[in-house]
Design a protein around this motif. Structure first.
Motif, PDB file in Angstrom:
ATOM      1  N   ALA A  48       0.833  -1.187   0.000  1.00  0.00           N
ATOM      2  CA  ALA A  48       0.000   0.000   0.000  1.00  0.00           C
ATOM      3  C   ALA A  48       0.871   1.240   0.000  1.00  0.00           C
ATOM      4  O   ALA A  48       1.862   1.310   0.723  1.00  0.00           O
ATOM      5  N   SER A  49       0.534   2.211  -0.823  1.00  0.00           N
ATOM      6  CA  SER A  49       1.317   3.431  -0.917  1.00  0.00           C
ATOM      7  C   SER A  49       0.942   4.382   0.215  1.00  0.00           C
ATOM      8  O   SER A  49      -0.202   4.396   0.689  1.00  0.00           O
ATOM      9  N   PRO A  50       1.904   5.219   0.683  1.00  0.00           N
ATOM     10  CA  PRO A  50       1.589   6.239   1.680  1.00  0.00           C
ATOM     11  C   PRO A  50       0.639   7.269   1.091  1.00  0.00           C
ATOM     12  O   PRO A  50       0.414   7.305  -0.112  1.00  0.00           O
ATOM     13  N   PRO A  51       0.075   8.148   1.954  1.00  0.00           N
ATOM     14  CA  PRO A  51      -0.834   9.181   1.445  1.00  0.00           C
ATOM     15  C   PRO A  51      -0.186  10.007   0.354  1.00  0.00           C
ATOM     16  O   PRO A  51       1.032  10.185   0.318  1.00  0.00           O
ATOM     17  N   ALA A  52      -1.007  10.530  -0.558  1.00  0.00           N
ATOM     18  CA  ALA A  52      -0.499  11.234  -1.742  1.00  0.00           C
ATOM     19  C   ALA A  52       0.310  12.470  -1.374  1.00  0.00           C
ATOM     20  O   ALA A  52       1.167  12.901  -2.119  1.00  0.00           O
ATOM     21  N   CYS A 184       3.502  15.956  10.777  1.00  0.00           N
ATOM     22  CA  CYS A 184       4.098  15.119   9.734  1.00  0.00           C
ATOM     23  C   CYS A 184       3.653  13.673   9.928  1.00  0.00           C
ATOM     24  O   CYS A 184       4.416  12.829  10.424  1.00  0.00           O
ATOM     25  N   PRO A 185       2.406  13.364   9.539  1.00  0.00           N
ATOM     26  CA  PRO A 185       1.886  12.009   9.749  1.00  0.00           C
ATOM     27  C   PRO A 185       2.614  10.934   8.948  1.00  0.00           C
ATOM     28  O   PRO A 185       2.589   9.761   9.306  1.00  0.00           O
ATOM     29  N   CYS A 186       3.271  11.331   7.848  1.00  0.00           N
ATOM     30  CA  CYS A 186       3.999  10.356   7.027  1.00  0.00           C
ATOM     31  C   CYS A 186       5.281   9.894   7.696  1.00  0.00           C
ATOM     32  O   CYS A 186       5.827   8.848   7.353  1.00  0.00           O
ATOM     33  N   GLY A 187       5.792  10.689   8.625  1.00  0.00           N
ATOM     34  CA  GLY A 187       7.068  10.379   9.242  1.00  0.00           C
ATOM     35  C   GLY A 187       8.219  10.971   8.464  1.00  0.00           C
ATOM     36  O   GLY A 187       8.102  11.280   7.275  1.00  0.00           O
ATOM     37  N   PRO A 188       9.377  11.123   9.086  1.00  0.00           N
ATOM     38  CA  PRO A 188      10.525  11.740   8.425  1.00  0.00           C
ATOM     39  C   PRO A 188      11.209  10.793   7.450  1.00  0.00           C
ATOM     40  O   PRO A 188      11.042   9.572   7.521  1.00  0.00           O
ATOM     41  N   THR A 189      11.983  11.366   6.545  1.00  0.00           N
ATOM     42  CA  THR A 189      12.842  10.596   5.648  1.00  0.00           C
ATOM     43  C   THR A 189      14.237  11.199   5.702  1.00  0.00           C
ATOM     44  O   THR A 189      14.402  12.386   6.012  1.00  0.00           O
ATOM     45  N   ARG A 225      11.154  16.590   7.183  1.00  0.00           N
ATOM     46  CA  ARG A 225       9.940  16.460   7.996  1.00  0.00           C
ATOM     47  C   ARG A 225       8.766  17.005   7.200  1.00  0.00           C
ATOM     48  O   ARG A 225       8.306  18.120   7.388  1.00  0.00           O
ATOM     49  N   CYS A 226       8.313  16.197   6.239  1.00  0.00           N
ATOM     50  CA  CYS A 226       7.184  16.580   5.390  1.00  0.00           C
ATOM     51  C   CYS A 226       7.384  17.972   4.784  1.00  0.00           C
ATOM     52  O   CYS A 226       6.513  18.848   4.869  1.00  0.00           O
TER      53      CYS A 226
END
Length: 276
Positions: A48-52, A184-189, A225-226
């Protein structure tokens, strides 16, 4: 450092010859079969892909050494042998960072391990260097092997310690980033990182003035951070190695004083530590 879906092999195209066909024993009469041992020939489940709105949906070029990293994760022997894209037509040699060094006393593994650290602007994780890549990197920094230095088994342990240190550092960063889970609900990268072994941080110098040892290494990691770039400082101190999980270093991880937000985060965490 995410698994990628493999692309099915294209159907074989048989060219109709205008002249007499070669004897049946010639190899062009046999269809090439893919190497079945490599996992890329097996169908992989779709994740499943993360949110757009997450930034990893935006493609961007990454470091050169990461471009073909998954070849060495999935099937290192085939990646080392090389395909058409592996070989430089100018010298017919494989990628330089996986080539054994001149006068290297023993063979080293080419396989690379995938980390749990999300790579910015991709749906994949960062991939750690192989033993051979690590060896070549040490040579570039001026290190030279002597017979009493280390053996092949030592290089295996060094890679395990290196990878464990990075995983530990990322987990510490995630603890800080938990303060911003709402924004930042996606989390950091992780965007980039670099070593600054001789550039001691003000915190490390202050600790040294108080009688503590200086760190043996320092890294600066830049995370996203998003959409907001944040720098973390990581000081590495000597510790006793845990032979079960290869933890060796004591890490001091914190956001750099680059913004008022970072100052506020560090004040909050200091207060939480004192009152817990």
């Amino acid at each position: 450092m995410g698994a990628s879906l493999s692309t099915p092999a294209a159907p074989t195209v048989r060219a109709e010859a205008m002249m007499a066909a070669p004897p049946q024993g010639c190899p062009m009469h046999q269809e090439a079969q893919p190497v079945k041992e490599c996992p890329m020939h097996q169908a992989q489940p779709v994740k499943a892909s993360p949110p757009a709105e997450c930034p990893m949906h935006q493609a961007a070029a990454g470091p050169v050494h990461q471009d073909r990293a998954y070849d060495f994760v999935e099937c290192p022997m085939k990646a080392a042998e090389g395909t058409k894209s592996d070989i430089d037509p100018a010298n017919m040699m494989p990628p330089p960072n996986q080539v054994p060094a001149q006068d290297q006393p023993f063979a080293l593994h080419l396989a690379r391990e995938e980390s749990t650290i999300p790579r910015h602007n991709t749906e994949k994780n960062w991939v750690y260097p192989s033993e051979q890549m690590f060896w070549n990197a040490m040579l570039r920094k001026g290190w030279r092997w002597r017979e009493d230095d280390l053996g092949a088994k030592d290089m295996t342990n060094i890679i395990k310690i290196h990878n464990t240190n990075n995983e530990q550092a990322w987990q510490e960063i995630l603890k800080w980033e938990a303060l911003h889970a709402g924004e930042c609900p996606c989390g950091p990268t992780l965007k980039s990182f670099g070593g600054k072994a001789k550039e001691f941080s003000p915190r490390a110098r202050f600790r040294h003035w108080m009688g503590y040892e200086l760190p043996f290494d320092r890294h600066d990691w830049i995370i996203d951070r998003c959409g907001k770039e944040v720098r973390y400082v990581i000081d590495y101190y000597d510790g006793e190695i845990n032979k079960d999980n290869y933890q060796f270093s004591i890490l001091d991880v914190r956001p750099a004083y680059d913004s008022l937000g970072a100052v506020w985060d560090r004040m909050k965490v200091t207060w939480m530590r004192w009152t817990s």
